[in-house]
Enzyme design. Structure first.
Site, short mmCIF file in Angstrom:
data_model
loop_
_atom_site.label_atom_id
_atom_site.label_comp_id
_atom_site.label_asym_id
_atom_site.label_seq_id
_atom_site.Cartn_x
_atom_site.Cartn_y
_atom_site.Cartn_z
CG HIS A 105 15.08 68.89 51.25
ND1 HIS A 105 15.45 69.88 50.06
CD2 HIS A 105 16.29 68.03 50.92
CE1 HIS A 105 16.02 69.05 49.35
NE2 HIS A 105 16.37 68.09 50.10
CB SER B 3 24.26 68.64 48.53
OG SER B 3 23.27 67.55 49.75
CD GLU B 4 19.72 66.81 47.84
OE1 GLU B 4 18.18 66.27 47.43
OE2 GLU B 4 20.07 65.45 47.38
CG LEU B 5 19.80 75.60 50.94
CD1 LEU B 5 19.49 75.39 52.66
CD2 LEU B 5 20.91 77.64 50.91
#
Length: 538
Positions: A421, A448-450
């Site tokens: 993030h 994983s959570e861009l």
């Protein structure tokens, strides 16, 4: 190709300085490129899956949202609906209804599902977990169920219990491996699938107060994993109530059911005729919730351990053969590099979903989580996942050290997820350093959570104009390129962007930020083409 004159860029640098107090990387400012590419993200590379995080309601009910995901995602991560808080009910039962609906919709669309997440300190059903650790503040609790340990009686007869519909399939056992505590337990042989009430065991009635809450706990296991049962209540002047279905495993697990009395006399019934299996049950306890006292010492540790094991075992078993990879442990390291606990984590006074496994299980909570997941599905890939690794070298090194510690204790860890993030001006050097250090572990590495925040200081006057869109595109492109360059192909396990359109992002906040690849109207931003072009370059 460069799109702007140096003079214009220098003027914008001054403006940017007013909008963000974060450290600047001049490369981010001056290298604003135009990105063009044809095709879709899901076909841009065959080396690893490109994924998008999805929202339950939007994916099931918005055809345009669903079509965008189907067109661009090889895999998806559920934003919420595989987490403890989404699956676990207040009585401790697990309800997979919504998760199954979302999984089935993804399967229909030809999209793989990445499991997220089994062990975390947020998004928990803390209401249920606190019934295990907190209890009440009244007098010492008294078990209202007579002979709840099944010690009194012999053969197929139990004092203070009645059998319905089950015949001699309910018998006493004194085999050590079939007893949870004491010398005897209840053994139930169910020969065929059927209705829950086909095999029942009913306690004697006990006095209850209408409107008062009572907590019931019991231990259960089965000869074969995947068994099923429930609890119901009845009694003189009472109407029936039913728990959700409880799944069973081959290990003893303590289950919890809470009910509010609706009559002056109540009995609890073990409804266990649903699934053919051999079951073992022991130590049934019903107490006035206001008189409950929390366990202490080793009993408290065991109770929390059982809750973690039960959730992971049931969830992974339920999706065995369907979900092939899981975030097993999420965000275990604090910003200072220490193991995350309630003492070093800021929790809002209004938050109700926090529960720290480490408070009760210590450093080995993550080891236990990996062990339970590996036992439930030995073929699944298992990941540890954390954030700020590109901007906090202390945290990065600590996470890598913690992974080595866990592996040294026997944990099966397939890979490391870096959430990413990031800000539009996160220093490139930190990104490169992170990927190089993660790759040096030899484990698989996934983004994983861009997402890429454009307005981290939440300036209300911020506008995402073409210039800032190009900066965002540059950041997305650099991250993908650094991943492809610094992580060997054999260790690249995927890139997932954390959402679809800007306005559905967790960072949007009514128009304060625009972190994703698609505009509100589902049109593709410059960042989309930056990711697509960079993926196709390799």
């Amino acid at each position: 190709m460069k799109r702007h004159t140096l003079l214009y860029k220098l003027a914008l640098v001054a403006l940017i300085g007013l909008l963000s107090a974060c450290e600047k990387d001049p490369i981010n400012i001056l290298n604003a490129n135009t990105y063009t590419a044809d095709g879709s993200l899901k076909t841009a590379t065959t080396a690893f899956p490109v994924g998008l995080s999805i929202d339950y309601d939007l994916f099931l009910n918005n055809a345009q949202y669903r079509s965008v995901v189907a067109a661009d995602a090889q895999s998806t991560t559920f934003g919420y609906h595989m987490k403890h808080g989404a699956l676990v009910r207040n009585d401790g039962t697990i309800d997979f209804t919504k998760a199954d609906a979302l999984y089935d919709a993804c399967k229909t669309a030809g999209i793989e599902v990445f499991g997220h997440t089994l062990g975390w300190h947020q998004n928990q059903n803390a209401t249920y977990l606190k019934t295990i650790t907190g209890g009440g503040s009244g007098p010492t609790a008294v078990n209202l169920v007579a002979n709840g340990s099944f010690e009194s009686g012999s053969g197929d007869n139990f004092n203070n219990w009645g059998k319905y519909n089950g015949g001699t399939s309910l018998v006493a056992t004194s085999v050590t491996s079939e007893v949870q505590a004491g010398t005897k337990a209840l053994k139930i042989v169910v020969t065929a699938d059927g209705n829950p009430w086909n095999v029942q065991m009913a306690s004697d009635e006990f006095a209850t107060t209408v409107g008062k809450t009572y907590n019931m706990t019991f231990f259960i296991k089965s000869a074969v994993a995947g068994g099923q049962m429930r609890i119901s209540t009845g009694g003189t002047g009472s109407t029936a109530q039913y728990s959700g279905n409880y799944s069973t495993s081959t290990d003893w697990v303590q289950k919890t059911y809470s009910f509010t009395a609706n009559g002056p006399m109540t009995r609890v019934l073990i409804d266990i005729g649903s699934k053919a299996n051999t079951y073992f049950m022991d130590n049934v306890v019903v107490v006035d919730a206001s008189a409950s006292v929390p366990p202490t010492g080793g009993a408290l540790v065991t109770a929390v351990d059982n809750a973690l094991k039960d959730f992971i075992t049931q969830t992974v078993t339920h999706y065995k053969g369907k979900v092939k990879a899981w975030d097993v442990v999420n965000e275990p390291v604090s910003e200072s590099g220490t193991l995350r606990t309630d003492a070093n984590t800021t929790v809002s006074a209004t938050a109700t979903d926090y529960f720290f496994w480490s408070k009760y299980l210590g450093r080995n909570w993550a080891l236990k989580a990996f062990q339970y997941a590996a036992a439930a599905d030995p073929t699944a890939e298992l990941y540890i996942n954390d954030y700020n690794l590109e901007s906090n070298s202390v945290k990065l090194d600590s996470l890598i050290g913690y992974v080595a510690e866990l592996k040294g204790k026997g944990a099966k860890i397939t890979g490391i997820g870096t959430q990413m993030h990031v800000l539009w001006n996160t220093p490139y050097s930190g990104i490169d350093n992170m990927f190089k250090k993660l790759a040096a572990t030899g484990l698989k590495i996934r983004i994983s959570e861009l997402d890429v925040r454009m307005n981290p200081n939440k300036k209300t006057q911020f506008v995402l104009n073409k210039q800032f869109e190009s900066y965002q595109a540059d950041m997305y492109a650099y991250i993908v390129r650094s991943y492809l360059t610094n992580v060997p192909v054999a260790q690249q396990s995927g890139i997932t962007v954390w959402g679809i359109t800007d306005n559905t992002s967790w960072l949007y906040e009514n128009g304060l930020d625009f972190p994703l690849l698609y505009n509100k109207d589902y049109s593709k931003k410059a960042a989309y083409y930056a990711v697509l072009k960079t993926l196709k370059e390799k």
